[in-house]
Enzyme design. Structure first.
Site, mmCIF file in Angstrom:
data_model
loop_
_atom_site.group_PDB
_atom_site.id
_atom_site.type_symbol
_atom_site.label_atom_id
_atom_site.label_comp_id
_atom_site.label_asym_id
_atom_site.label_seq_id
_atom_site.Cartn_x
_atom_site.Cartn_y
_atom_site.Cartn_z
ATOM 1 N N HIS A 144 0.667 -1.150 -0.081
ATOM 2 C CA HIS A 144 -0.192 -0.088 0.101
ATOM 3 C C HIS A 144 0.952 1.427 -0.106
ATOM 4 C CE1 HIS A 144 -3.546 2.321 -0.043
ATOM 5 N NE2 HIS A 144 -2.984 3.267 0.743
ATOM 6 N N TYR A 164 1.738 5.647 -2.490
ATOM 7 C CA TYR A 164 2.151 6.875 -2.158
ATOM 8 C C TYR A 164 3.582 7.102 -2.743
ATOM 9 C CZ TYR A 164 -1.974 6.237 0.333
ATOM 10 O OH TYR A 164 -3.435 5.805 0.690
ATOM 11 N N HIS A 206 -10.244 1.240 -9.888
ATOM 12 C CA HIS A 206 -9.710 2.139 -8.994
ATOM 13 C C HIS A 206 -8.361 2.471 -9.231
ATOM 14 C CE1 HIS A 206 -8.366 3.616 -5.132
ATOM 15 N NE2 HIS A 206 -7.637 2.741 -5.034
ATOM 16 N N PHE A 207 -7.304 1.522 -9.654
ATOM 17 C CA PHE A 207 -6.259 2.049 -9.729
ATOM 18 C C PHE A 207 -5.828 2.574 -11.224
ATOM 19 C CE2 PHE A 207 -5.096 -2.719 -10.109
ATOM 20 C CZ PHE A 207 -4.563 -2.769 -11.422
ATOM 21 N N HIS A 208 -6.573 2.275 -12.079
ATOM 22 C CA HIS A 208 -6.303 3.043 -13.383
ATOM 23 C C HIS A 208 -6.588 4.258 -13.167
ATOM 24 C CE1 HIS A 208 -5.653 -0.974 -15.224
ATOM 25 N NE2 HIS A 208 -5.023 -0.077 -16.140
ATOM 26 N N ARG A 219 -11.403 -9.982 -11.217
ATOM 27 C CA ARG A 219 -10.266 -9.523 -11.681
ATOM 28 C C ARG A 219 -9.225 -10.603 -12.345
ATOM 29 N NH1 ARG A 219 -6.344 -6.595 -6.901
ATOM 30 N NH2 ARG A 219 -5.181 -6.460 -9.011
ATOM 31 N N ARG A 220 -8.218 -10.376 -12.728
ATOM 32 C CA ARG A 220 -7.118 -11.247 -13.216
ATOM 33 C C ARG A 220 -7.565 -12.610 -13.378
ATOM 34 N NH1 ARG A 220 -3.292 -9.544 -7.981
ATOM 35 N NH2 ARG A 220 -2.120 -8.060 -9.101
HETATM 36 FE FE1 HAS Z 1 -5.739 2.309 -3.341
HETATM 37 C C1 HAS Z 1 -6.168 -0.951 -4.117
HETATM 38 C C2 HAS Z 1 -7.692 2.146 -0.624
HETATM 39 C C3 HAS Z 1 -5.208 5.802 -2.971
HETATM 40 C C4 HAS Z 1 -3.526 2.257 -6.056
HETATM 41 N N1 HAS Z 1 -4.951 0.880 -4.721
HETATM 42 C C5 HAS Z 1 -5.211 -0.481 -4.897
HETATM 43 C C6 HAS Z 1 -4.597 -1.199 -5.786
HETATM 44 C C7 HAS Z 1 -3.745 -0.113 -6.295
HETATM 45 C C8 HAS Z 1 -4.134 1.023 -5.547
HETATM 46 C C9 HAS Z 1 -2.728 -0.361 -7.231
HETATM 47 O O1 HAS Z 1 -8.507 0.112 1.255
HETATM 48 C C10 HAS Z 1 -4.752 -2.678 -6.097
HETATM 49 C C11 HAS Z 1 -3.571 -3.570 -5.621
HETATM 50 C C12 HAS Z 1 -3.687 -4.777 -5.985
HETATM 51 O O2 HAS Z 1 -3.340 -5.094 -7.260
HETATM 52 O O3 HAS Z 1 -4.359 -5.786 -5.386
HETATM 53 N N2 HAS Z 1 -6.437 3.683 -2.087
HETATM 54 C C13 HAS Z 1 -7.190 3.525 -0.947
HETATM 55 C C14 HAS Z 1 -7.474 4.628 -0.418
HETATM 56 C C15 HAS Z 1 -6.724 5.620 -0.912
HETATM 57 C C16 HAS Z 1 -6.066 4.966 -2.249
HETATM 58 C C17 HAS Z 1 -8.087 4.880 1.078
HETATM 59 N N3 HAS Z 1 -4.652 3.743 -4.157
HETATM 60 C C18 HAS Z 1 -4.582 5.018 -4.022
HETATM 61 C C19 HAS Z 1 -3.445 5.645 -4.530
HETATM 62 C C20 HAS Z 1 -3.001 4.765 -5.682
HETATM 63 C C21 HAS Z 1 -3.705 3.584 -5.167
HETATM 64 C C22 HAS Z 1 -3.083 7.028 -4.512
HETATM 65 C C23 HAS Z 1 -1.787 5.052 -6.776
HETATM 66 C C24 HAS Z 1 -1.274 6.015 -6.900
HETATM 67 N N4 HAS Z 1 -6.895 0.968 -2.300
HETATM 68 C C25 HAS Z 1 -7.413 0.994 -1.268
HETATM 69 C C26 HAS Z 1 -7.766 -0.370 -0.766
HETATM 70 C C27 HAS Z 1 -7.510 -1.411 -1.744
HETATM 71 C C28 HAS Z 1 -6.634 -0.298 -2.727
HETATM 72 C C29 HAS Z 1 -8.464 -0.594 0.308
HETATM 73 C C30 HAS Z 1 -7.628 -2.742 -1.749
HETATM 74 C C31 HAS Z 1 -8.767 -3.211 -2.559
HETATM 75 C C32 HAS Z 1 -8.702 -4.580 -2.655
HETATM 76 O O4 HAS Z 1 -9.572 -5.221 -1.690
HETATM 77 O O5 HAS Z 1 -8.036 -5.232 -2.955
HETATM 78 C C33 HAS Z 1 -6.777 7.184 -0.695
HETATM 79 O O6 HAS Z 1 -5.322 7.499 -0.304
HETATM 80 C C34 HAS Z 1 -7.538 8.132 -1.591
HETATM 81 C C35 HAS Z 1 -7.592 9.535 -0.936
HETATM 82 C C36 HAS Z 1 -7.714 10.480 -2.148
HETATM 83 C C37 HAS Z 1 -8.593 11.415 -2.152
HETATM 84 C C38 HAS Z 1 -8.736 12.232 -3.433
HETATM 85 C C39 HAS Z 1 -8.316 13.858 -3.199
HETATM 86 C C40 HAS Z 1 -8.406 14.739 -4.328
HETATM 87 C C41 HAS Z 1 -7.428 15.166 -4.669
HETATM 88 C C42 HAS Z 1 -7.508 15.837 -6.156
HETATM 89 C C43 HAS Z 1 -8.132 17.222 -6.163
HETATM 90 C C44 HAS Z 1 -7.865 18.050 -7.357
HETATM 91 C C45 HAS Z 1 -9.013 18.397 -8.056
HETATM 92 C C46 HAS Z 1 -8.709 18.962 -9.529
HETATM 93 C C47 HAS Z 1 -10.169 18.123 -7.698
HETATM 94 C C48 HAS Z 1 -9.426 11.570 -0.887
HETATM 95 C C49 HAS Z 1 -6.190 15.384 -4.131
HETATM 96 C C50 HAS Z 1 -9.693 19.858 -9.687
HETATM 97 C C51 HAS Z 1 -9.946 20.056 -11.217
HETATM 98 C C52 HAS Z 1 -10.364 21.294 -11.530
HETATM 99 C C53 HAS Z 1 -10.550 21.260 -13.099
HETATM 100 C C54 HAS Z 1 -11.126 22.371 -10.720
#
Ligand code: HAS
Length: 554
Positions: free
Chosen positions: A223, A227, A374-376, A437-438
């Site tokens: 995990h 980051y 999710h991860f794409h 998946r997979r």
């Molecule tokens: Fe995840 C599974 C939970 C973030 C990548 N994640 C994965 C896997 C990958 C991955 C690769 O709790 C699969 C692994 C595998 O192959 O089995 N993930 C989270 C949580 C977050 C999160 C709580 N993941 C990421 C990030 C990744 C990533 C970042 C890659 C870079 N994830 C999980 C969980 C699994 C999981 C479980 C396991 C699932 C399972 O059962 O297999 C958090 O960090 C997310 C927080 C993000 C936010 C969004 C904030 C928004 C922002 C953008 C603002 C900008 C704007 C632009 C709005 C709260 C900062 C405005 C534009 C205008 C034009 C105005």
């Protein structure tokens, strides 16, 4: 100015682009396979080899090389000094490059009959799947090489501090070093897994491994590594996106706090990938679910800062109104539009992450195609599209050549955005209907998946259409980059000195303790010991190498 460091940054980015090019082709094949277009051409084993190559090249090789290249530029630029010893730099770059070649050749063994190697273990490569030793050695070299890069950044910082003892660490170097410290801490888990368990096992030196222990070591890393992928994108969003928008970052200290929160909180959450694993008590899983919700905090802070800095830029450019300032932003500049669209997509990906993190609701989506959806959005867009966007700005500096095919570059981020919205929408919806998946699928061909609105025919079409758009977008990106690279030398000054405006509230407005990396790293280690001490001790009791999935009392 610093031509050697510019060369190292360039070389790292070049390897990253080769990886993304080959990995992208394997990605297209994946989508076709899923939608039954090419299933008859490949055996199930070859399907897993293609999936392994796609995951390893995109998620491990592209990200690591691009990050190291970007940070080489950022650290050199912000400290105004080069690396300490060129032999060390060449050493880690060589290790980093040899590693993926070895791993990739091992994967090819499944597709090319004369290569006597095999690796169909996917990019998560944990037991009980087993690959040829060369696959693991290659990954170990990649990790060790990247540690060398981290040491180079720390060494530059140390040299700089000797001459500037009372000056705050420049923000870009601060962000790069915080990210590399997180990388040291989390990759230790996968290094132990590979060196002490998987490699001796695949060499036949030990008869078995404890799958629960090795999986836990993997997810301890697995995990936090997300980051390590995300923070270089945040590096761009904090230090360059405000400039691309025409303004300045709101607060330097806020950026430092965000990076420190990631250093502290990224690692003690890995059990949320193991909610369905037997042998880990519900209580421990619950604790790590709660920590996972804490790790949302720095991203929510980032969402605020990124949008506020963009608004500041827009108002500098004459934007007015509650939302109409959005129109004043430079949407035709791919460096800006790529980052902004990446951020927008990340908001959706982050929401999906919140769903994944719920101990009970995770059971609905775990091991379904929702997870690739999710991860794409996260690594496949928030990170990858930001890397592409910043390349448009960085490459001319690093090569001394002018950006070519500007119209193609301007269109490319939008193609990626639309392609990803379409493809990942299909993945999320199929996931909710339980599509796994997979899998090379024959065993599921008799199952009916009930999608709420339409059927699998429609979502498969979206999957293939979205993937095709992504592939076209990737080709546009690579054409622009290659043509720029081949362009006339000397059209721009070759330099590592792109101007980055100072934040509105500078470093001196925040407390100096934020720069005390020794303190923060020590706290991060302590949190890891608290979170992982009990589960690892329990697993070891069931045997270091013996199969150890017997239930453990809460
Ligand atoms: Fe995840 C599974 C939970 C973030 C990548 N994640 C994965 C896997 C990958 C991955 C690769 O709790 C699969 C692994 C595998 O192959 O089995 N993930 C989270 C949580 C977050 C999160 C709580 N993941 C990421 C990030 C990744 C990533 C970042 C890659 C870079 N994830 C999980 C969980 C699994 C999981 C479980 C396991 C699932 C399972 O059962 O297999 C958090 O960090 C997310 C927080 C993000 C936010 C969004 C904030 C928004 C922002 C953008 C603002 C900008 C704007 C632009 C709005 C709260 C900062 C405005 C534009 C205008 C034009 C105005």
């Amino acid at each position: 100015e610093h031509p050697f460091e510019a060369k190292i940054a360039r070389l790292n980015i070049a390897v990253a682009l080769v990886a993304v090019g080959i990995g992208g082709l394997f990605g297209l094949l994946q989508a076709w396979f899923r939608a039954d277009f090419v299933r008859s051409f490949f055996s199930p084993t070859q399907y897993y080899a293609i999936l392994t190559a796609h995951g390893v090249l995109m998620a491990l090789v592209f990200t690591t090389f691009f990050t190291v290249g970007l940070f080489t530029w950022g650290v050199t630029r912000s400290l105004g000094r080069g690396f300490h010893d060129r032999r060390v730099t060449w050493g880690w770059f060589t290790l980093m490059t040899l590693g993926p070649i070895l791993s990739f050749v091992s994967v090819l063994g499944e597709l090319v009959s004369w290569i006597p190697l095999h690796a169909t273990v996917l990019y998560t490569f944990y037991a009980p799947l087993e690959a040829s030793p060369t696959f693991y050695v290659g990954l170990a070299l990649l990790v060790v090489g990247s540690w060398g890069a981290g040491v180079d950044f720390l060494w530059s910082l140390y040299d700089w501090q000797q001459h500037n003892p009372d000056t705050r660490i420049p923000l870009q170097t601060f962000m790069a070093v915080a990210t590399m410290l997180l990388w040291f801490l989390c990759s230790a888990g996968v290094a132990i897994e590979v060196v002490f368990f998987l490699l001796p096992w695949s060499l036949g030196w030990i008869p078995a491994v404890n799958p629960l222990l090795t999986r836990t070591l993997f997810w301890y890393f697995g995990h936090a590594v997300v980051y390590f992928w995300l923070l270089p994108a945040y590096f761009v969003w904090y230090s360059l996106l405000p400039k691309f928008s025409g303004g300045r970052l709101l607060s330097d200290s806020l950026a430092r706090v965000v990076f420190l929160l990631f250093l502290l909180l990224s690692t003690p959450v890995g059990l949320h990938h193991q909610f369905s694993d037997p042998g880990i008590s519900q209580g421990l899983k619950f604790v790590q679910m709660v920590s996972t919700y804490f790790i949302l905090l720095p991203s929510l802070m980032t969402a605020f800062t990124v949008v506020a800095s963009m608004e500041h830029g827009a108002r500098q450019r004459g934007g007015t109104g509650r939302l109409s300032w959005l129109r004043a932003l430079p949407w035709e500049n791919p460096a800006f539009s790529g980052c902004a669209l990446a951020g927008l997509i990340f908001a959706a990906g982050g929401f999906g992450g919140m769903v994944n993190a719920g101990l009970n609701i995770n059971a609905m989506i775990h091991n379904t195609i929702w997870v690739p959806g999710h991860f794409h959005l996260t690594v496949g867009t928030a990170v990858a599209l930001t890397f592409m966007a910043v390349t448009y700005w960085l490459l001319p500096q690093l090569t001394g050549k002018r950006l070519r095919h500007r119209t193609l570059a301007a269109v490319q981020p939008y193609l990626w955005f639309v392609g990803m919205v379409v493809m990942s929408n299909a993945m999320h919806r199929e996931g909710l209907a339980g599509v796994p998946r997979r899998t090379s699928l024959p065993q599921y061909s008799q199952v009916t998946f009930n999608l709420p609105i339409t059927g699998l025919g429609e979502t498969h079409l979206q999957l293939v259409g979205g993937a095709a758009l992504l592939f076209v977008s990737l080709c546009c990106f690579l054409v622009v980059v290659l043509q720029t690279w081949r362009g006339e030398r000397g059209a721009m000054p070759l330099a590592v000195n792109g101007h980055v405006p100072e934040p509105l509230s500078g470093a001196d407005a925040g407390p100096g303790i934020l720069d005390d990396f020794r303190l923060w790293f020590a706290i991060a280690v302590l949190l890891v010991v608290i979170a992982y001490g009990i589960p690892i001790a329990q697993m070891i009791q069931h045997g270091l190498f013996a199969p150890g999935s017997a239930p453990i009392p809460a």
